[in-house]
Design a protein around this motif. Structure first.
Motif, mmCIF file in Angstrom:
data_model
loop_
_atom_site.group_PDB
_atom_site.id
_atom_site.type_symbol
_atom_site.label_atom_id
_atom_site.label_comp_id
_atom_site.label_asym_id
_atom_site.label_seq_id
_atom_site.Cartn_x
_atom_site.Cartn_y
_atom_site.Cartn_z
ATOM 1 N N PRO A 239 0.801 -1.227 0.000
ATOM 2 C CA PRO A 239 0.000 0.000 0.000
ATOM 3 C C PRO A 239 0.835 1.278 0.000
ATOM 4 C CG PRO A 239 0.194 -0.822 2.227
ATOM 5 C CD PRO A 239 1.025 -1.735 1.360
ATOM 6 N N GLN A 240 2.127 1.176 -0.249
ATOM 7 C CA GLN A 240 3.001 2.344 -0.133
ATOM 8 C C GLN A 240 2.677 3.367 -1.220
ATOM 9 O OE1 GLN A 240 7.222 0.958 1.459
ATOM 10 N NE2 GLN A 240 6.548 -0.394 -0.181
ATOM 11 N N GLY A 241 2.400 4.583 -0.778
ATOM 12 C CA GLY A 241 2.122 5.667 -1.705
ATOM 13 C C GLY A 241 0.747 5.620 -2.326
ATOM 14 N N ARG A 242 -0.168 4.864 -1.762
ATOM 15 C CA ARG A 242 -1.512 4.766 -2.344
ATOM 16 C C ARG A 242 -2.488 4.218 -1.301
ATOM 17 N NH1 ARG A 242 -1.842 -0.734 -6.013
ATOM 18 N NH2 ARG A 242 -0.538 -2.067 -4.678
ATOM 19 N N GLU A 243 -3.772 4.298 -1.656
ATOM 20 C CA GLU A 243 -4.806 3.618 -0.887
ATOM 21 C C GLU A 243 -5.076 2.273 -1.561
ATOM 22 O OE1 GLU A 243 -9.142 4.943 0.736
ATOM 23 O OE2 GLU A 243 -8.950 4.770 -1.451
ATOM 24 N N LEU A 244 -5.173 1.219 -0.774
ATOM 25 C CA LEU A 244 -5.318 -0.131 -1.328
ATOM 26 C C LEU A 244 -6.421 -0.873 -0.579
ATOM 27 C CD1 LEU A 244 -4.238 -2.382 -3.221
ATOM 28 C CD2 LEU A 244 -2.670 -3.020 -1.356
ATOM 29 N N TRP A 245 -7.390 -1.412 -1.352
ATOM 30 C CA TRP A 245 -8.424 -2.273 -0.788
ATOM 31 C C TRP A 245 -8.083 -3.717 -1.152
ATOM 32 C CZ3 TRP A 245 -12.822 -0.592 1.948
ATOM 33 C CH2 TRP A 245 -13.010 0.777 1.994
ATOM 34 N N ILE A 246 -8.098 -4.608 -0.160
ATOM 35 C CA ILE A 246 -7.846 -6.023 -0.429
ATOM 36 C C ILE A 246 -8.914 -6.866 0.264
ATOM 37 C CG2 ILE A 246 -5.345 -5.787 -0.756
ATOM 38 C CD1 ILE A 246 -4.944 -6.736 2.112
ATOM 39 N N ARG A 247 -9.178 -8.030 -0.307
ATOM 40 C CA ARG A 247 -10.181 -8.916 0.277
ATOM 41 C C ARG A 247 -9.676 -10.350 0.189
ATOM 42 N NH1 ARG A 247 -15.516 -9.817 -3.212
ATOM 43 N NH2 ARG A 247 -15.619 -11.499 -1.668
ATOM 44 N N ALA A 248 -10.150 -11.178 1.111
ATOM 45 C CA ALA A 248 -9.849 -12.609 1.114
ATOM 46 C C ALA A 248 -11.062 -13.357 1.648
ATOM 47 C CB ALA A 248 -8.619 -12.906 1.971
ATOM 48 N N THR A 249 -11.249 -14.572 1.172
ATOM 49 C CA THR A 249 -12.328 -15.432 1.664
ATOM 50 C C THR A 249 -11.741 -16.428 2.648
ATOM 51 O OG1 THR A 249 -13.513 -15.220 -0.419
ATOM 52 C CG2 THR A 249 -14.114 -17.068 1.000
ATOM 53 N N ILE A 250 -12.287 -16.468 3.850
ATOM 54 C CA ILE A 250 -11.775 -17.357 4.888
ATOM 55 C C ILE A 250 -12.919 -18.202 5.432
ATOM 56 C CG2 ILE A 250 -9.897 -15.804 5.544
ATOM 57 C CD1 ILE A 250 -11.550 -14.878 7.885
ATOM 58 N N ALA B 259 -6.266 6.615 3.889
ATOM 59 C CA ALA B 259 -6.889 7.618 3.024
ATOM 60 C C ALA B 259 -6.231 7.577 1.655
ATOM 61 C CB ALA B 259 -6.763 9.010 3.640
ATOM 62 N N GLN B 260 -6.742 8.390 0.746
ATOM 63 C CA GLN B 260 -6.229 8.444 -0.620
ATOM 64 C C GLN B 260 -5.020 9.357 -0.747
ATOM 65 O OE1 GLN B 260 -9.517 9.579 -3.129
ATOM 66 N NE2 GLN B 260 -10.382 7.502 -3.166
ATOM 67 N N THR B 261 -4.806 10.246 0.228
ATOM 68 C CA THR B 261 -3.683 11.187 0.158
ATOM 69 C C THR B 261 -2.948 11.211 1.497
ATOM 70 O OG1 THR B 261 -5.005 13.079 0.903
ATOM 71 C CG2 THR B 261 -4.947 12.624 -1.474
ATOM 72 N N ALA B 262 -1.715 11.706 1.455
ATOM 73 C CA ALA B 262 -0.919 11.811 2.679
ATOM 74 C C ALA B 262 -1.520 12.810 3.646
ATOM 75 C CB ALA B 262 0.517 12.213 2.328
ATOM 76 N N GLN B 263 -2.146 13.871 3.127
ATOM 77 C CA GLN B 263 -2.745 14.891 3.992
ATOM 78 C C GLN B 263 -3.916 14.331 4.788
ATOM 79 O OE1 GLN B 263 -2.062 15.295 0.765
ATOM 80 N NE2 GLN B 263 -0.314 16.728 0.897
ATOM 81 N N PHE C 61 1.557 6.485 3.361
ATOM 82 C CA PHE C 61 2.164 7.665 2.751
ATOM 83 C C PHE C 61 3.300 8.251 3.600
ATOM 84 C CE2 PHE C 61 -2.120 7.575 0.910
ATOM 85 C CZ PHE C 61 -1.850 7.778 -0.434
ATOM 86 N N HIS C 62 3.516 7.718 4.812
ATOM 87 C CA HIS C 62 4.477 8.336 5.733
ATOM 88 C C HIS C 62 5.588 7.362 6.140
ATOM 89 C CE1 HIS C 62 0.705 10.660 6.205
ATOM 90 N NE2 HIS C 62 1.508 11.689 6.373
ATOM 91 N N GLY C 63 5.871 6.380 5.299
ATOM 92 C CA GLY C 63 6.868 5.373 5.675
ATOM 93 C C GLY C 63 8.293 5.864 5.694
ATOM 94 N N GLY C 64 8.602 6.938 4.949
ATOM 95 C CA GLY C 64 9.966 7.460 4.933
ATOM 96 C C GLY C 64 10.839 6.763 3.913
ATOM 97 N N LEU C 65 10.916 5.451 3.960
ATOM 98 C CA LEU C 65 11.653 4.643 2.999
ATOM 99 C C LEU C 65 10.689 3.683 2.323
ATOM 100 C CD1 LEU C 65 14.833 3.726 5.101
ATOM 101 C CD2 LEU C 65 14.660 5.479 3.335
ATOM 102 N N ARG C 66 11.080 3.201 1.169
ATOM 103 C CA ARG C 66 10.245 2.235 0.467
ATOM 104 C C ARG C 66 10.736 0.832 0.811
ATOM 105 N NH1 ARG C 66 6.328 2.680 -3.013
ATOM 106 N NH2 ARG C 66 5.726 0.829 -4.220
ATOM 107 N N PHE C 67 9.830 -0.005 1.315
ATOM 108 C CA PHE C 67 10.159 -1.368 1.702
ATOM 109 C C PHE C 67 9.750 -2.343 0.601
ATOM 110 C CE2 PHE C 67 9.539 0.918 5.681
ATOM 111 C CZ PHE C 67 10.670 0.547 6.397
ATOM 112 N N ASP C 68 10.570 -3.383 0.417
ATOM 113 C CA ASP C 68 10.206 -4.435 -0.531
ATOM 114 C C ASP C 68 9.020 -5.246 -0.019
ATOM 115 O OD1 ASP C 68 12.215 -3.701 -2.280
ATOM 116 O OD2 ASP C 68 13.694 -5.013 -1.347
#
Length: 476
Positions: free
Chosen positions: A51-62, A97-101, A133-140
């Motif tokens: 989800p780095q730098g964006r808003e992400l919706w994910i779903r799973a069936t359990i 949210a959709q933005t860092a602000q 949006f506030h991670g500072g570094l990008r993680f793999d």
């Protein structure tokens, strides 16, 4: 050493029990509706959930649990999150949210308990909304856990306890080597104190996730600190081994270590960076240790064997190197060296006592005991003795000075009558006095060289009398 290996093997055998249960996730377009998330265009997630730098919706069936144990959704990672099960919101961690602000950063680790009434028979729909949006570094791999587990989940208290014991041991070793350095001013003790202190700090930083549920923006600083401390330990290890077993190439080895270990910062993933930094340091340190074995230097053979053991353990069980093995192995390296250093200091002290006993019969010299050993200072060359806590400073002719491990009160009785106490912290050699001079409301005694020294008001009469007697004696 075999106990350390057995402990590591046992802990490694338990590792699969603690691995996270993975879910098959789909990434979707989504909005939060009044009755729950509204998702569309869902597609399987390729690779990691990011989800780095964006808003992400994910779903799973359990599937619904087949027992009565309580369950919770565990979310760990550099992101804010909201969780729904069957359109019922379980909670939020920060505010995605959709933005860092608009985003409010959440904690790195979040637990969302599931009420028993939230489950429905058969398939259940689990939905997460994430943003980072506030991670500072990008993680793999920004998300380290997205799982459903029994609640509460057992904590790895044994691992945490072992890490703290290792950290406490390393801090004690750092203090011990620091004291040795203060006493002897040896470079090796300073390097070993730094090694122990750096390893202890890394153990503390490594354990922060279990002690403090920090906001996810701090995770980049924590991971950077772990790699930086591992790299510092690796460089110090190379420095110590090279200086001890291959001193003529120590600068070259340190330069190579700085370049190669710094290059591990380019590796993908902080765990890989940390393990590579440690392993690189061990491999480089093995070179001067092998040279020491070839040259038959004392201690080189066990050092090389220990480094080889460290390397074999790192290659065999890399997943435990940064979490546990490194701290235990670091403690196992510095503690024997600390004991050897203490024994050596005891032998040096006995030798110094013998030298002091032999030199005490010389009436025209003062036997000076300092961190450098024993030195004989001619009394005629002493200008003054200045007290400094448990030491005294001997100000000598020619501008040099000596530190003597003695108190001013005890030394006063050893000096001949030509030395007079002129201040609570000063004894003067009257043979080198030029004049007594007023300086405002105080008095200062000037010598044939060097700066003047203060004279206390209560000792002025005795000083004046002694100076008059000395002047009469010189005129005769």
């Amino acid at each position: 050493m075999w106990r350390l290996l057995l402990l590591t093997l046992c802990l490694t055998g338990l590792a699969p029990l603690a691995q996270a249960q993975t879910l098959s996730w789909q990434a979707c377009q989504g909005v939060a509706g009044p009755s729950g998330p509204v998702l569309s265009d869902c597609r399987p997630v390729q690779g990691v959930v990011d989800p780095q730098g964006r808003e992400l919706w994910i779903r799973a069936t359990i599937k619904a649990p087949d027992d009565s144990r309580a369950r919770a959704v565990y979310v760990s990672g550099a992101a804010s999150s909201e969780v729904w099960l069957n359109s019922r919101q379980l909670g939020s961690n920060g505010r995605p949210a959709q933005t860092a602000q608009d985003e409010v950063p959440g904690r790195y680790q979040a637990i969302f308990p599931v009420r028993e009434t939230a489950w429905r028979p058969g398939a259940n729909d689990l939905v997460l909304r994430l943003s980072s949006f506030h991670g500072g570094l990008r993680f793999d791999g920004p998300m380290t856990a997205l799982v459903v587990r029994p609640f509460p989940y057992p904590q790895r208290t044994a691992l945490l306890a072992i890490t703290f014991v290792a950290a406490g041991t390393l801090l004690a070793a750092a203090f011990g080597f620091g004291v040795i350095h203060a006493m002897r001013r040896t470079g090796s003790s300073l390097v070993l104190a730094a090694m122990a202190g750096v390893a202890a700090l890394q153990a503390i930083v490594e354990s922060l996730r279990a002690l403090f549920n920090y906001p996810y923006p701090l995770h980049a600083w924590r991971m950077s600190a772990i790699w930086g401390l591992a790299a510092a330990f690796a460089v110090l290890l190379v420095s110590y081994v090279a200086a001890r077993y291959w001193p003529k190439a120590s600068r070259l080895m340190i330069g190579v270590a700085l370049i190669v270990i710094s290059a591990t910062a380019l590796a993908p993933g902080f765990d890989v960076k940390t393990v590579l930094a440690l392993m690189t340091g061990v491999i480089l340190a093995s070179v001067p240790a092998a040279i020491g074995v070839r040259d038959r230097r004392p201690g080189a053979r066990p050092t090389l064997a220990y480094l080889a053991f460290f390397l074999a353990l790192a290659i065999g069980f890399p997943q435990w190197l940064a979490d546990l093995s490194f701290f235990l192995l670091a403690a196992g390296l510095v503690l024997p060296l600390l004991m050897v250093e203490v024994v050596r200091l005891g032998r040096d002290d006995r030798g110094r006592e013998a030298a002091l006993t032999e030199a005490v019969s010389l009436p025209d010299r003062l036997t000076v005991a300092s961190a450098r050993g024993v030195e004989l200072a001619p009394l005629a060359e002493i200008l003054a003795v200045v007290g400094a806590d448990d030491y005294v400073e001997l100000r000598m002719v020619g501008g040099r000075s000596l530190l003597h491990a003695a108190r001013l009160e005890g030394l006063q009785s050893q000096l001949p009558p030509g030395f007079l106490r002129i201040h609570r912290s000063v004894i003067a050699n009257l043979a080198h006095v030029q004049r007594l001079e007023r300086d405002g409301t105080s008095w200062r005694l000037h010598f044939s060289e060097g700066p003047p020294l203060p004279v206390s008001r209560s000792r002025q009469p005795a000083l004046r009398e002694a100076l008059e007697i000395s002047s009469i004696a010189r005129s005769v």
